[in-house]
Scaffold this active site. Structure first.
Site, PDB file in Angstrom:
ATOM      1  N   GLU A  31     -67.262  99.160  84.523  1.00 23.24           N
ATOM      2  CA  GLU A  31     -68.506  99.092  83.755  1.00 23.24           C
ATOM      3  C   GLU A  31     -69.189  97.732  83.885  1.00 23.24           C
ATOM      4  O   GLU A  31     -69.999  97.337  83.031  1.00 23.24           O
ATOM      5  CB  GLU A  31     -68.222  99.397  82.280  1.00 23.24           C
ATOM      6  CG  GLU A  31     -67.796 100.820  82.000  1.00 23.24           C
ATOM      7  CD  GLU A  31     -68.861 101.853  82.315  1.00 23.24           C
ATOM      8  OE1 GLU A  31     -70.007 101.463  82.601  1.00 23.24           O
ATOM      9  OE2 GLU A  31     -68.545 103.055  82.269  1.00 23.24           O
ATOM     10  N   HIS A  33     -66.827  96.770  74.898  1.00 22.71           N
ATOM     11  CA  HIS A  33     -66.992  98.225  74.996  1.00 22.71           C
ATOM     12  C   HIS A  33     -65.685  98.878  74.573  1.00 22.71           C
ATOM     13  O   HIS A  33     -64.630  98.574  75.130  1.00 22.71           O
ATOM     14  CB  HIS A  33     -67.358  98.604  76.435  1.00 22.71           C
ATOM     15  CG  HIS A  33     -67.237 100.060  76.745  1.00 22.71           C
ATOM     16  ND1 HIS A  33     -67.690 101.052  75.901  1.00 22.71           N
ATOM     17  CD2 HIS A  33     -66.690 100.697  77.811  1.00 22.71           C
ATOM     18  CE1 HIS A  33     -67.444 102.231  76.454  1.00 22.71           C
ATOM     19  NE2 HIS A  33     -66.830 102.045  77.602  1.00 22.71           N
ATOM     20  N   HIS A  90     -63.359 102.461  73.034  1.00 23.69           N
ATOM     21  CA  HIS A  90     -63.191 103.915  73.038  1.00 23.69           C
ATOM     22  C   HIS A  90     -62.520 104.351  71.740  1.00 23.69           C
ATOM     23  O   HIS A  90     -61.651 105.209  71.738  1.00 23.69           O
ATOM     24  CB  HIS A  90     -62.341 104.353  74.236  1.00 23.69           C
ATOM     25  CG  HIS A  90     -63.030 104.236  75.550  1.00 23.69           C
ATOM     26  ND1 HIS A  90     -62.474 104.691  76.726  1.00 23.69           N
ATOM     27  CD2 HIS A  90     -64.233 103.718  75.899  1.00 23.69           C
ATOM     28  CE1 HIS A  90     -63.295 104.457  77.744  1.00 23.69           C
ATOM     29  NE2 HIS A  90     -64.372 103.863  77.260  1.00 23.69           N
ATOM     30  N   HIS A 110     -68.838 108.991  75.480  1.00 21.03           N
ATOM     31  CA  HIS A 110     -68.085 107.915  76.125  1.00 21.03           C
ATOM     32  C   HIS A 110     -67.409 106.986  75.123  1.00 21.03           C
ATOM     33  O   HIS A 110     -66.192 106.846  75.138  1.00 21.03           O
ATOM     34  CB  HIS A 110     -69.041 107.124  77.034  1.00 21.03           C
ATOM     35  CG  HIS A 110     -68.359 106.221  77.998  1.00 21.03           C
ATOM     36  ND1 HIS A 110     -68.528 106.322  79.367  1.00 21.03           N
ATOM     37  CD2 HIS A 110     -67.510 105.187  77.826  1.00 21.03           C
ATOM     38  CE1 HIS A 110     -67.802 105.402  79.982  1.00 21.03           C
ATOM     39  NE2 HIS A 110     -67.175 104.686  79.055  1.00 21.03           N
TER      40      HIS A 110
END
Length: 215
Positions: free
Chosen positions: A78, A97, A99, A160
């Site tokens: 990413e 980022h 999850h 995502h």
């Protein structure tokens, strides 16, 4: 060029370990980066290494073409997203980022988290928007996430996860932890059948506070 990014690499490694400890990721999912000194440089987590054991030496520093100039790992898949955020948001010094579970629930449901508690407006800028879907690791994903991030410190990435930004890696990580908290609150409130939002005049005042904090 080597050996000049120890503090940036350590900041990324420390945030990645803490991200794992907080349960915001599993294994090597998600990623962390810090803006590095120099023209369009950043230190970023590598692909494939578990974050619980990540050290400064594992972190990769990449140039504007996303080629490593320090570190031997493969930069995060990413990297384009991180690079695009730094280009568009000059005040941002770090990107995280995640999850995490409830943020991912919102991502799968495509459900924006409206302004439901005061702290999310003061620290995130308002409701957390959901980006339109795009394939991971692509310029299209980066552009759509940037649209959702406009005027905010966080966004949900459709199907995502979540992304948070800050002046430092610690601040960006706190943003992501707050996103997970409000995503959890919102999910449980929705299950109860009633989601009460903050009054519009309160949101406006708190957004002014957010703008003062973030410059």
């Amino acid at each position: 060029m080597s050996g000049g990014f120890a503090s940036e690499r350590e900041a990324v490694a420390r945030a990645a370990r803490e991200m794992d400890r907080l349960g915001l990721v599993s294994g090597s999912s998600g990623n962390v980066s810090v803006r590095a000194p120099g023209p369009a440089l950043m230190a970023i987590t590598p692909m494939g290494l578990p974050y619980s054991e990540l050290s400064e030496s594992d972190i990769v520093v990449v140039d504007p073409e996303l080629e490593p100039i320090e570190g031997e790992g493969v930069p995060s898949s990413e990297s384009l997203l991180h690079q695009a955020i730094y280009e568009r948001r000059p005040a941002v010094g770090a990107v995280v980022h995640t999850h995490s579970i409830f943020s991912s629930v919102a991502a799968v449901a495509g459900r924006e988290i409206p302004p439901i508690v005061d702290e999310m407006v003061v620290h995130l800028g308002g409701g957390v928007r959901v980006s339109e879907y795009a394939f991971p690791g692509t310029p299209e994903l980066a552009e759509r996430v940037l649209e959702a991030l406009e005027g905010r410190s966080a966004a949900i990435i459709r199907n995502h996860g979540a992304v948070g930004v800050g002046r430092t890696a610690d601040e960006a990580l706190r943003v992501c932890a707050l996103v997970e908290r409000v995503a959890t609150i919102h999910a449980y409130a929705a299950m109860s059948g009633a989601v009460g939002q903050l009054p519009a005049e309160v949101v406006e005042r708190e957004q002014a506070m957010y703008r003062m904090r973030t410059g």
